[in-house]
Design an enzyme around this catalytic site. Structure first.
Site, PDB file in Angstrom:
ATOM      1  N   SER A  99       6.085  -7.371  -6.419  1.00 42.70           N
ATOM      2  CA  SER A  99       4.423  -7.431  -5.356  1.00 42.70           C
ATOM      3  C   SER A  99       3.800  -8.560  -5.018  1.00 42.70           C
ATOM      4  N   GLY A 145      -4.159   4.464   6.503  1.00 42.45           N
ATOM      5  CA  GLY A 145      -2.315   4.416   5.494  1.00 42.45           C
ATOM      6  C   GLY A 145      -1.332   4.649   5.955  1.00 42.45           C
ATOM      7  N   LEU A 248       6.811  -5.374   7.713  1.00 43.42           N
ATOM      8  CA  LEU A 248       7.068  -4.164   6.648  1.00 43.42           C
ATOM      9  C   LEU A 248       9.230  -4.269   5.878  1.00 43.42           C
ATOM     10  N   ASN A 249       9.707  -4.120   7.612  1.00 43.60           N
ATOM     11  CA  ASN A 249      11.234  -3.847   7.195  1.00 43.60           C
ATOM     12  C   ASN A 249      11.673  -4.935   6.382  1.00 43.60           C
ATOM     13  N   LEU A 347      12.612   8.388 -25.766  1.00 45.18           N
ATOM     14  CA  LEU A 347      12.360   6.930 -26.693  1.00 45.18           C
ATOM     15  C   LEU A 347      10.992   7.488 -27.441  1.00 45.18           C
ATOM     16  N   GLU A 372       4.426   0.160   0.867  1.00 42.78           N
ATOM     17  CA  GLU A 372       5.144   0.265   1.667  1.00 42.78           C
ATOM     18  C   GLU A 372       5.238   1.216   2.219  1.00 42.78           C
TER      19      GLU A 372
HETATM   20  P1  TGC Z   1       5.734   4.022  16.148  1.00 41.21           P
HETATM   21  O1  TGC Z   1       5.322   4.507  18.118  1.00 41.21           O
HETATM   22  O2  TGC Z   1       6.829   4.390  15.909  1.00 41.21           O
HETATM   23  O3  TGC Z   1       6.436   2.481  16.418  1.00 41.21           O
HETATM   24  C1  TGC Z   1       5.201   1.987  16.879  1.00 41.21           C
HETATM   25  C2  TGC Z   1       6.153   0.320  17.527  1.00 41.21           C
HETATM   26  O4  TGC Z   1       6.472  -0.089  16.305  1.00 41.21           O
HETATM   27  C3  TGC Z   1       7.705  -0.275  16.023  1.00 41.21           C
HETATM   28  N1  TGC Z   1       8.619   0.661  14.985  1.00 41.21           N
HETATM   29  C4  TGC Z   1       8.914  -0.789  14.434  1.00 41.21           C
HETATM   30  N2  TGC Z   1       9.349  -1.912  14.252  1.00 41.21           N
HETATM   31  C5  TGC Z   1       9.168  -2.861  13.610  1.00 41.21           C
HETATM   32  N3  TGC Z   1       9.977  -2.317  11.911  1.00 41.21           N
HETATM   33  C6  TGC Z   1      10.222  -0.963  11.808  1.00 41.21           C
HETATM   34  N4  TGC Z   1      10.058  -0.837  10.612  1.00 41.21           N
HETATM   35  C7  TGC Z   1       9.164  -0.326  12.856  1.00 41.21           C
HETATM   36  N5  TGC Z   1       8.400   0.825  13.551  1.00 41.21           N
HETATM   37  C8  TGC Z   1       8.405   1.059  14.529  1.00 41.21           C
HETATM   38  C9  TGC Z   1       8.194   0.875  17.729  1.00 41.21           C
HETATM   39  O5  TGC Z   1       9.962   0.929  18.303  1.00 41.21           O
HETATM   40  C10 TGC Z   1       7.086   0.507  18.390  1.00 41.21           C
HETATM   41  O6  TGC Z   1       7.318  -0.558  19.518  1.00 41.21           O
HETATM   42  P2  TGC Z   1       7.252  -0.233  20.380  1.00 41.21           P
HETATM   43  O7  TGC Z   1       6.951  -1.765  21.212  1.00 41.21           O
HETATM   44  O8  TGC Z   1       7.401   0.841  21.453  1.00 41.21           O
HETATM   45  O9  TGC Z   1       5.465  -0.854  20.844  1.00 41.21           O
HETATM   46  O10 TGC Z   1       4.002   4.050  15.264  1.00 41.21           O
HETATM   47  P3  TGC Z   1       3.740   5.336  14.233  1.00 41.21           P
HETATM   48  O11 TGC Z   1       1.636   5.346  15.157  1.00 41.21           O
HETATM   49  O12 TGC Z   1       4.063   6.550  15.047  1.00 41.21           O
HETATM   50  O13 TGC Z   1       3.851   4.585  13.287  1.00 41.21           O
HETATM   51  C11 TGC Z   1       5.368   5.307  13.038  1.00 41.21           C
HETATM   52  C12 TGC Z   1       5.072   4.925  11.198  1.00 41.21           C
HETATM   53  C13 TGC Z   1       4.532   6.315  10.451  1.00 41.21           C
HETATM   54  C14 TGC Z   1       6.128   5.253  10.438  1.00 41.21           C
HETATM   55  C15 TGC Z   1       4.807   4.239  10.622  1.00 41.21           C
HETATM   56  O14 TGC Z   1       3.787   3.407  10.566  1.00 41.21           O
HETATM   57  C16 TGC Z   1       4.541   3.428   8.903  1.00 41.21           C
HETATM   58  O15 TGC Z   1       5.878   3.098   8.564  1.00 41.21           O
HETATM   59  N6  TGC Z   1       4.165   3.536   8.043  1.00 41.21           N
HETATM   60  C17 TGC Z   1       3.892   3.907   6.817  1.00 41.21           C
HETATM   61  C18 TGC Z   1       2.667   2.258   6.793  1.00 41.21           C
HETATM   62  C19 TGC Z   1       2.976   1.358   5.626  1.00 41.21           C
HETATM   63  O16 TGC Z   1       4.309   1.571   5.147  1.00 41.21           O
HETATM   64  N7  TGC Z   1       1.972   0.638   5.504  1.00 41.21           N
HETATM   65  C20 TGC Z   1       2.019  -0.704   4.430  1.00 41.21           C
HETATM   66  C21 TGC Z   1       1.448  -1.117   4.481  1.00 41.21           C
HETATM   67  S1  TGC Z   1       1.632  -2.679   3.635  1.00 41.21           S
HETATM   68  C22 TGC Z   1       1.893  -2.602   2.041  1.00 41.21           C
HETATM   69  O17 TGC Z   1       1.604  -1.011   1.624  1.00 41.21           O
HETATM   70  C23 TGC Z   1       1.848  -3.381   1.122  1.00 41.21           C
HETATM   71  S2  TGC Z   1       2.324  -3.205  -0.505  1.00 41.21           S
HETATM   72  C24 TGC Z   1       2.762  -4.787  -0.689  1.00 41.21           C
HETATM   73  C25 TGC Z   1       3.308  -4.843  -2.392  1.00 41.21           C
HETATM   74  O18 TGC Z   1       2.624  -4.965  -3.588  1.00 41.21           O
HETATM   75  O19 TGC Z   1       4.522  -5.501  -2.693  1.00 41.21           O
HETATM   76  P1  FAD Z   2      -2.416   8.550   3.459  1.00 42.59           P
HETATM   77  O1  FAD Z   2      -1.701   7.970   4.304  1.00 42.59           O
HETATM   78  O2  FAD Z   2      -4.104   8.987   3.135  1.00 42.59           O
HETATM   79  O3  FAD Z   2      -1.304   9.353   2.695  1.00 42.59           O
HETATM   80  C1  FAD Z   2      -1.549  10.290   1.546  1.00 42.59           C
HETATM   81  C2  FAD Z   2      -0.686  11.649   1.845  1.00 42.59           C
HETATM   82  O4  FAD Z   2      -0.829  12.091   2.697  1.00 42.59           O
HETATM   83  C3  FAD Z   2       0.649  10.644   1.594  1.00 42.59           C
HETATM   84  O5  FAD Z   2       1.363  11.656   0.487  1.00 42.59           O
HETATM   85  C4  FAD Z   2       1.287  10.194   2.325  1.00 42.59           C
HETATM   86  O6  FAD Z   2       2.342  10.796   2.697  1.00 42.59           O
HETATM   87  C5  FAD Z   2       0.835  11.941   3.282  1.00 42.59           C
HETATM   88  N1  FAD Z   2       1.131  11.964   4.543  1.00 42.59           N
HETATM   89  C6  FAD Z   2       0.129  11.127   5.712  1.00 42.59           C
HETATM   90  N2  FAD Z   2       0.725  11.391   6.817  1.00 42.59           N
HETATM   91  C7  FAD Z   2       1.647  12.471   6.552  1.00 42.59           C
HETATM   92  C8  FAD Z   2       2.169  13.154   7.913  1.00 42.59           C
HETATM   93  N3  FAD Z   2       2.514  12.876   9.194  1.00 42.59           N
HETATM   94  N4  FAD Z   2       3.806  14.307   7.087  1.00 42.59           N
HETATM   95  C9  FAD Z   2       3.432  14.273   6.081  1.00 42.59           C
HETATM   96  N5  FAD Z   2       2.962  13.824   5.358  1.00 42.59           N
HETATM   97  C10 FAD Z   2       1.596  12.645   5.618  1.00 42.59           C
HETATM   98  N6  FAD Z   2      -0.977  -1.903   1.919  1.00 42.59           N
HETATM   99  C11 FAD Z   2      -1.354  -3.478   2.506  1.00 42.59           C
HETATM  100  O7  FAD Z   2      -2.238  -3.345   4.013  1.00 42.59           O
HETATM  101  N7  FAD Z   2      -1.338  -4.342   1.927  1.00 42.59           N
HETATM  102  C12 FAD Z   2      -1.639  -4.657   0.829  1.00 42.59           C
HETATM  103  O8  FAD Z   2      -1.093  -5.791   0.056  1.00 42.59           O
HETATM  104  C13 FAD Z   2      -1.203  -3.383  -0.480  1.00 42.59           C
HETATM  105  N8  FAD Z   2      -0.751  -3.251  -1.928  1.00 42.59           N
HETATM  106  C14 FAD Z   2      -1.135  -2.068  -1.966  1.00 42.59           C
HETATM  107  C15 FAD Z   2      -0.940  -1.975  -3.692  1.00 42.59           C
HETATM  108  C16 FAD Z   2      -1.493  -0.810  -4.632  1.00 42.59           C
HETATM  109  C17 FAD Z   2      -1.433  -1.309  -6.048  1.00 42.59           C
HETATM  110  C18 FAD Z   2      -1.115  -0.056  -3.427  1.00 42.59           C
HETATM  111  C19 FAD Z   2      -1.403   1.442  -4.252  1.00 42.59           C
HETATM  112  C20 FAD Z   2      -1.312   0.271  -1.810  1.00 42.59           C
HETATM  113  C21 FAD Z   2      -1.519  -0.759  -1.304  1.00 42.59           C
HETATM  114  N9  FAD Z   2      -1.421  -0.790  -0.187  1.00 42.59           N
HETATM  115  C22 FAD Z   2      -1.381  -2.288   0.696  1.00 42.59           C
HETATM  116  C23 FAD Z   2      -1.729   0.216   1.066  1.00 42.59           C
HETATM  117  C24 FAD Z   2      -0.606   1.237   1.342  1.00 42.59           C
HETATM  118  O9  FAD Z   2       0.201   0.932   1.605  1.00 42.59           O
HETATM  119  C25 FAD Z   2      -1.319   3.049   1.232  1.00 42.59           C
HETATM  120  O10 FAD Z   2      -1.678   3.196  -0.144  1.00 42.59           O
HETATM  121  C26 FAD Z   2      -0.295   3.762   1.431  1.00 42.59           C
HETATM  122  O11 FAD Z   2       0.443   3.423   3.470  1.00 42.59           O
HETATM  123  C27 FAD Z   2      -0.555   5.200   2.001  1.00 42.59           C
HETATM  124  O12 FAD Z   2      -1.740   4.711   2.432  1.00 42.59           O
HETATM  125  P2  FAD Z   2      -2.864   6.250   2.104  1.00 42.59           P
HETATM  126  O13 FAD Z   2      -3.185   4.808   0.963  1.00 42.59           O
HETATM  127  O14 FAD Z   2      -4.239   5.838   2.798  1.00 42.59           O
HETATM  128  O15 FAD Z   2      -2.816   7.312   1.966  1.00 42.59           O
END
Ligand code: TGC
Ligand code: FAD
Length: 393
Positions: A99, A145, A248-249, A347, A372
């Site tokens: 991470s 989130g 994120l990609n 185990l 992610e």
């Molecule tokens: P949507 O309307 O689909 O898209 C908005 C704009 O973004 C473009 N797009 C992308 N561009 C690049 N890469 C991608 N993967 C893309 N996906 C979408 C899209 O083309 C559009 O562009 P434009 O020019 O038309 O504006 O967006 P939406 O609001 O409907 O959301 C889509 C969704 C749900 C798939 C997205 O928001 C999502 O992936 N949600 C999950 C959030 C997430 O992954 N959070 C991660 C936080 S960081 C983290 O967790 C770090 S952990 C680090 C560690 O410890 O390893």
């Molecule tokens: P929510 O979005 O509230 O989701 C709760 C549940 O609802 C999930 O099961 C989800 O799949 C479901 N759900 C949500 N929307 C839908 C839908 N449309 N349809 C069906 N089901 C749905 N974020 C950062 O920005 N930077 C970081 O460095 C980072 N590090 C992290 C480290 C840890 C240890 C953890 C646990 C999280 C971290 N995150 C980070 C945040 C992480 O990306 C979010 O926890 C994750 O994206 C989910 O968001 P949430 O926890 O708010 O859950």
């Protein structure tokens, strides 16, 4: 208690033949480092919920901070297969340490490289690559989130500077990061990336405690209370949600390889244990039920190895789509968590102890399957890609 790390990676379909000499050398170098530096200390850090800061220098020397960033900016200038191999070996050791590397390389260095000005690249990238400066990535908020587009963190244009307000939650590396890449909305409602440095007035990073997962990784909040941000700290070359999602990609690709490292470690541990452990007068590996588990594990690992290798080739050719990356992230994590749960049972009682890495991997993977993009969000991304229908909203 320091233990000997006997890990050998399974390669049932001779996939090592698809790797170059350089890839194999990188893998050996990282694996040797994990065995020597990480494995002996990780269990104690996970038990005590402390981040092993002493590993940062070694990670930087391996090139794990920004493996694909060009050498002129301090990165390792490697291809995506090399990046994947590195993440696999590091996560084989511990998901929390992977991470840290993912965040630094894919979520901090990548946006500065891809969306930053030349001045920002030169100022930050070499220091981030060497570990002299550590970073974090603030996208998730308490109320947003899976739906980051709804974020409320915002900045106002004050003429010669911006004023940043809001909060981010669940941020890996936040408690010790020197710099945060923060995604916030402008007055026009457009998402931009801002570089926020530790020490700026009104900026704090409280640590998140009581985690049962990623215990050797530091997680925290980012709180912004009228933080004054110089205009030169805005990433000039991207606007909109595609900015953070583009980062994120990169990170999800690394996780696709990385989580498989956990799967391979759990399989390797279970295979060795069941060949040695005797019950009813023979090794438990001789019983059909244990063989079924092992055979299914190696089958799923082999399928996932092929998937991430092919994805790496597509990434190298700049042809991998975000939806393909989602599929691989989801598949690898599911494979790994299923294998970890089965391996733990194999185990017996020993599976719950820190003598073996399985339970730690299993608990870590509960975060990896959520961050992610959750397991279900990635499924919906695949669903949307193949049907053209958006089932998120
Ligand atoms: P949507 O309307 O689909 O898209 C908005 C704009 O973004 C473009 N797009 C992308 N561009 C690049 N890469 C991608 N993967 C893309 N996906 C979408 C899209 O083309 C559009 O562009 P434009 O020019 O038309 O504006 O967006 P939406 O609001 O409907 O959301 C889509 C969704 C749900 C798939 C997205 O928001 C999502 O992936 N949600 C999950 C959030 C997430 O992954 N959070 C991660 C936080 S960081 C983290 O967790 C770090 S952990 C680090 C560690 O410890 O390893
Ligand atoms: P929510 O979005 O509230 O989701 C709760 C549940 O609802 C999930 O099961 C989800 O799949 C479901 N759900 C949500 N929307 C839908 C839908 N449309 N349809 C069906 N089901 C749905 N974020 C950062 O920005 N930077 C970081 O460095 C980072 N590090 C992290 C480290 C840890 C240890 C953890 C646990 C999280 C971290 N995150 C980070 C945040 C992480 O990306 C979010 O926890 C994750 O994206 C989910 O968001 P949430 O926890 O708010 O859950």
């Amino acid at each position: 208690m320091p233990k000997t790390d006997l890990y050998q990676s399974p390669d049932y379909y001779l996939l090592d033949e698809l790797l170059s000499e350089e890839h194999l050398l990188i893998r050996k170098t990282v694996r040797d480092w994990v065995k020597k530096e990480l494995s002996p200390i990780i269990e104690e850090h996970a038990q005590n919920a402390t981040f092993p800061k002493q590993l940062l220098k070694g990670l930087a020397e391996l090139g794990a901070f920004g493996p694909t960033i060009p050498v002129e900016y301090g990165g390792a200038g490697l291809d995506y297969i090399a990046y994947g191999i590195m993440m696999q070996e590091i996560e084989r050791g511990d998901s929390g340490i992977r991470s840290t590397a993912s965040v630094q390389g894919s979520l901090v260095m990548y946006p500065i490289y891809a969306y930053g000005s030349e001045e920002q690249r030169k100022k930050y990238l070499p220091k981030l690559a060497s570990g002299e400066m550590m970073g974090c990535f603030g996208l998730t908020e308490p109320d947003h989130g899976s739906d980051p587009g709804g974020m409320t963190t915002n900045f106002k244009d004050m003429g010669d500077h911006y004023l940043l307000n809001g909060a981010k939650m669940w941020i890996s590396n936040a408690p010790f990061a020197d710099i945060a890449v923060v995604w916030a909305k402008s007055e026009a409602g457009k998402i931009h990336g801002l570089l926020v440095e530790r020490g700026m007035e009104g900026f704090s990073t409280p640590e998140t405690h009581n985690k049962w997962s990623l215990r050797a990784s530091a997680t925290g909040e980012l709180v912004f209370d009228n933080v004054k941000i110089l205009k030169g700290n805005l990433l000039p070359n991207v606007a909109g949600l595609k900015g953070p999602l583009g980062c994120l990609n990169q990170a999800r690709y690394g996780i696709a390889w990385g989580a498989l490292g956990c799967a391979m470690d759990c399989y390797d541990t279970a295979l060795r244990y069941t060949k040695q452990r005797k019950q009813f007068g023979k090794p438990i590996a001789a019983f059909q039920l244990q063989q079924k588990k092992l055979a299914e594990m190696i089958t799923e690992i082999t399928k996932a190895q092929l998937l991430v290798w092919r994805l790496g080739i597509l990434k190298n050719e700049n042809r991998a789509t975000p939806a393909q990356i989602s599929m691989a992230k989801r598949n690898s994590v599911e494979t790994a968590i299923t294998i970890a749960r089965e391996a733990r049972q194999m185990l017996g009682g020993m599976g719950i102890t820190g003598e073996y890495p399985i339970m730690r991997h299993m608990m870590n993977l509960e975060s990896v399957i959520t961050y992610e993009g959750t397991h279900d969000i990635h499924l919906l991304i695949t669903g949307m890609d193949i049907t053209g229908e958006d089932a998120f909203k």
